[in-house]
Design an enzyme around this catalytic site. Structure first.
Site, PDB file in Angstrom:
ATOM      1  N   TYR A  97       0.765  -1.247   0.000  1.00 44.60           N
ATOM      2  CA  TYR A  97       0.000   0.000   0.000  1.00 44.60           C
ATOM      3  C   TYR A  97       0.799   1.301   0.000  1.00 44.60           C
ATOM      4  CZ  TYR A  97      -3.868  -3.168   0.733  1.00 44.60           C
ATOM      5  OH  TYR A  97      -4.792  -4.179   0.572  1.00 44.60           O
TER       6      TYR A  97
ATOM      7  N   TYR B 111      -9.132  -4.927  10.622  1.00 46.73           N
ATOM      8  CA  TYR B 111     -10.332  -4.663   9.817  1.00 46.73           C
ATOM      9  C   TYR B 111     -10.011  -4.832   8.347  1.00 46.73           C
ATOM     10  CZ  TYR B 111      -8.564   0.218   9.235  1.00 46.73           C
ATOM     11  OH  TYR B 111      -7.819   1.345   8.951  1.00 46.73           O
TER      12      TYR B 111
HETATM   13  C1  COA Z   1      -2.537  -7.907  -3.088  1.00 53.05           C
HETATM   14  C2  COA Z   1      -3.441  -8.094  -4.287  1.00 53.05           C
HETATM   15  C3  COA Z   1      -4.806  -7.461  -3.970  1.00 53.05           C
HETATM   16  C4  COA Z   1      -2.796  -7.374  -5.490  1.00 53.05           C
HETATM   17  O1  COA Z   1      -3.689  -7.404  -6.597  1.00 53.05           O
HETATM   18  P1  COA Z   1      -3.198  -7.206  -8.135  1.00 53.05           P
HETATM   19  O2  COA Z   1      -4.412  -6.863  -8.922  1.00 53.05           O
HETATM   20  O3  COA Z   1      -2.397  -8.373  -8.528  1.00 53.05           O
HETATM   21  O4  COA Z   1      -2.263  -5.904  -8.046  1.00 53.05           O
HETATM   22  P2  COA Z   1      -1.955  -4.884  -9.264  1.00 53.05           P
HETATM   23  O5  COA Z   1      -1.751  -5.664 -10.527  1.00 53.05           O
HETATM   24  O6  COA Z   1      -2.966  -3.804  -9.322  1.00 53.05           O
HETATM   25  O7  COA Z   1      -0.586  -4.283  -8.794  1.00 53.05           O
HETATM   26  C5  COA Z   1      -0.404  -2.923  -8.429  1.00 53.05           C
HETATM   27  C6  COA Z   1       1.001  -2.766  -7.916  1.00 53.05           C
HETATM   28  O8  COA Z   1       1.151  -3.503  -6.699  1.00 53.05           O
HETATM   29  C7  COA Z   1       2.226  -4.439  -6.828  1.00 53.05           C
HETATM   30  N1  COA Z   1       1.816  -5.617  -6.040  1.00 53.05           N
HETATM   31  C8  COA Z   1       0.697  -6.331  -6.209  1.00 53.05           C
HETATM   32  N2  COA Z   1       0.622  -7.287  -5.271  1.00 53.05           N
HETATM   33  C9  COA Z   1       1.711  -7.164  -4.489  1.00 53.05           C
HETATM   34  C10 COA Z   1       2.200  -7.873  -3.358  1.00 53.05           C
HETATM   35  N3  COA Z   1       1.523  -8.892  -2.840  1.00 53.05           N
HETATM   36  N4  COA Z   1       3.361  -7.451  -2.810  1.00 53.05           N
HETATM   37  C11 COA Z   1       4.039  -6.412  -3.343  1.00 53.05           C
HETATM   38  N5  COA Z   1       3.620  -5.713  -4.412  1.00 53.05           N
HETATM   39  C12 COA Z   1       2.476  -6.089  -4.980  1.00 53.05           C
HETATM   40  C13 COA Z   1       2.347  -4.710  -8.298  1.00 53.05           C
HETATM   41  O9  COA Z   1       3.632  -5.158  -8.618  1.00 53.05           O
HETATM   42  C14 COA Z   1       2.064  -3.321  -8.875  1.00 53.05           C
HETATM   43  O10 COA Z   1       3.215  -2.510  -8.694  1.00 53.05           O
HETATM   44  P3  COA Z   1       3.486  -1.177  -9.570  1.00 53.05           P
HETATM   45  O11 COA Z   1       2.292  -0.287  -9.392  1.00 53.05           O
HETATM   46  O12 COA Z   1       4.701  -0.618  -8.964  1.00 53.05           O
HETATM   47  O13 COA Z   1       3.607  -1.661 -10.980  1.00 53.05           O
HETATM   48  C15 COA Z   1      -3.633  -9.594  -4.644  1.00 53.05           C
HETATM   49  O14 COA Z   1      -2.365 -10.166  -4.791  1.00 53.05           O
HETATM   50  C16 COA Z   1      -4.393 -10.397  -3.610  1.00 53.05           C
HETATM   51  O15 COA Z   1      -5.613 -10.519  -3.707  1.00 53.05           O
HETATM   52  N6  COA Z   1      -3.697 -11.013  -2.616  1.00 53.05           N
HETATM   53  C17 COA Z   1      -4.343 -11.868  -1.613  1.00 53.05           C
HETATM   54  C18 COA Z   1      -5.275 -11.099  -0.687  1.00 53.05           C
HETATM   55  C19 COA Z   1      -4.574  -9.970   0.015  1.00 53.05           C
HETATM   56  O16 COA Z   1      -3.519 -10.127   0.602  1.00 53.05           O
HETATM   57  N7  COA Z   1      -5.189  -8.763  -0.041  1.00 53.05           N
HETATM   58  C20 COA Z   1      -4.687  -7.596   0.650  1.00 53.05           C
HETATM   59  C21 COA Z   1      -5.490  -7.460   1.878  1.00 53.05           C
HETATM   60  S1  COA Z   1      -4.896  -6.240   2.976  1.00 53.05           S
END
Ligand code: COA
Length: 430
Positions: free
Chosen positions: A149, A430
């Protein structure tokens, strides 16, 4: 306080995802099939088991209070699981000297089949634009991973402590207290958890309001809780008989040891006596060799209550993440512990918080005025300002990491003004 559900789906994210033939829209929670699909996608996204019918019923009822967004493959039917989820609501965030409205974000998931193509970015930026359009000065979340984030301007602002106690080594040194500890049934536990949190959340910067389903889960009253049958509850009553603290915990056998670990799910105490009494109950419990708890404040007094502090392990970790959207509204919603008069120049790649402001306070409340072309005293990005905001992260430390362009003296004066009397806490996920 605005109802987040009144804010429509963000048009920019709608358009951006439509370019990938995906539909980004608000879930119709009056449709049981759609509400269930949202929750099942959320559970799958967080690597949980497939939810039972009871879990679907209790959770979807609670989700009606939130603004739920789903992303769907074009032309998907009503009961099709969304390929991404997010939800939000507006809640009070405690800050030094008061409260500010916060846009809370949760349920961020992207399906394993659709990862890393920009969907999470569209979700997060969509939430921030929706929050700004609702006039909410700040957004907040808790994170599964600390790497996700920061790119959207969030920073870890409320660190907390995970505490593990070797009870045989730690012992107990505090004197007995006048009140008493009692076992309570689960319904009473739920009610006390809710009531004690409602008081405790006003006592420390960084806390947000709880909600009914959260306390039902902690109390073991929801069928999907894996430890439902093992949850026990106690309360502390002061000399006058008033409830001042509550604790939910379970006892788990340590394999082969004929001894137990006490896992504390939640401990809320609104007086020092209540906290000492609840810790005393845990550390002096027969047959218990280990006590563990997370989400304690990093200044928890426990090391000062035991005979041997080396029996108390405290691990500090990030927990509450904040993201300022409206600098003058956020900075003027809190009080300052020392006089401050500095111009902050804030960089924000998403635009919301970008600009320069003079923050002037004589202790107490501040005036925050936009300034044009002024020489800035403090140059920082929005994540760094958000880290400082709740009063729990040191400007001196951020300066040492290269996040602030000031001398150590100026950073120390920022700390004097921003610091909270008691360190911030966020006692729930949360
Ligand atoms: C985390 C999650 C929501 C990312 O979704 P995604 O659609 O693959 O992410 P995006 O393609 O929009 O990526 C946006 C950016 O975040 C980065 N990113 C995405 N997931 C990441 C992760 N787990 N760790 C580090 N960086 C991450 C991408 O490399 C990209 O970087 P950039 O903007 O510098 O190019 C997904 O991996 C997920 O659902 N994980 C399991 C549930 C979870 O942990 N949710 C978070 C709850 S707090």
């Amino acid at each position: 306080m605005t109802d987040a559900r009144s804010i429509p789906a963000d048009p920019t994210s709608v358009e951006r995802l439509a370019g990938q033939r995906l539909t980004y829209r608000i879930i119709d929670m009056s449709s049981p099939a759609e509400a269930e699909a949202f929750f099942r996608a959320d559970a799958r996204g967080f690597l949980d088991s497939e939810p039972t019918a009871e879990a679907v019923a209790s959770t979807t009822a609670a989700l009606k209070d939130r603004r739920n967004i789903g992303v769907f493959e074009g032309g998907a039917e009503e009961s099709t699981l969304p390929v991404a989820t997010v939800n939000s609501w507006i809640t009070p965030l405690t800050v030094p000297g008061g409260e500010v409205d916060m846009w809370a974000i949760s349920s961020v998931t992207v399906s394993g089949t659709h990862r890393r193509r920009g969907i999470a970015r569209a979700l997060l930026e969509g939430e921030l634009r929706a929050a700004a359009s609702a006039g909410t000065p700040i957004a907040g979340l808790t994170a599964s991973e600390a790497t996700i984030y920061g790119r959207y301007g969030f920073a870890p602002a409320v660190p907390v402590a995970r505490i593990t106690v070797d009870t045989r080594r730690a012992g107990w040194a505090a004197t007995a207290l006048p009140g008493r500890v009692e076992y309570i049934d689960k319904e009473t536990l739920r009610d006390h958890l809710s009531a004690m949190h409602e008081v405790a959340r006003t006592q420390r910067s960084g806390q947000i309001a709880g909600w009914k389903l959260r306390w039902e889960r902690v109390a073991g009253l929801t069928p999907e809780h894996p430890d439902a049958a093992a949850v026990r509850g106690i309360r502390y009553l002061d000399e006058s008989g008033a409830v001042r603290g509550v604790m939910a915990y379970k006892l788990a056998e340590i394999p082969g040891a004929f001894r137990f670990e006490m896992v504390i799910f939640h401990l809320a105490a609104v007086t020092s006596d209540a906290l000492t009494a609840l810790w005393g109950f845990a550390l002096q419990h027969d047959l218990v060799d280990r006590v563990s708890v997370d989400l304690r404040p990093i200044d928890d007094p426990l090391p000062w209550l035991v005979a041997d502090r080396r029996g108390v392990e405290v691990v500090v970790h990030d927990h509450g993440w904040l993201r300022i959207l409206d600098v003058p509204a956020a900075l003027s919603a809190r009080t300052y512990r020392a006089p401050i008069d500095l111009v902050f120049r804030v960089a924000d790649s998403l635009g919301f918080a970008a600009g320069s402001w003079r923050l002037t306070a004589d202790g107490g409340r501040a005036t925050v005025t936009p300034v044009e072309d002024a020489a800035a005293d403090v140059i920082l990005d929005v994540a760094t300002l958000s880290a400082l905001y709740a009063g729990g992260v040191s400007a001196v430390q951020l300066r040492a990491a290269g996040r602030l362009n000031v001398t150590a003296e100026v950073a120390a004066s920022v700390d004097d003004a921003f610091r909270a009397a008691e360190v911030p806490l966020l006692g729930i996920w949360y």
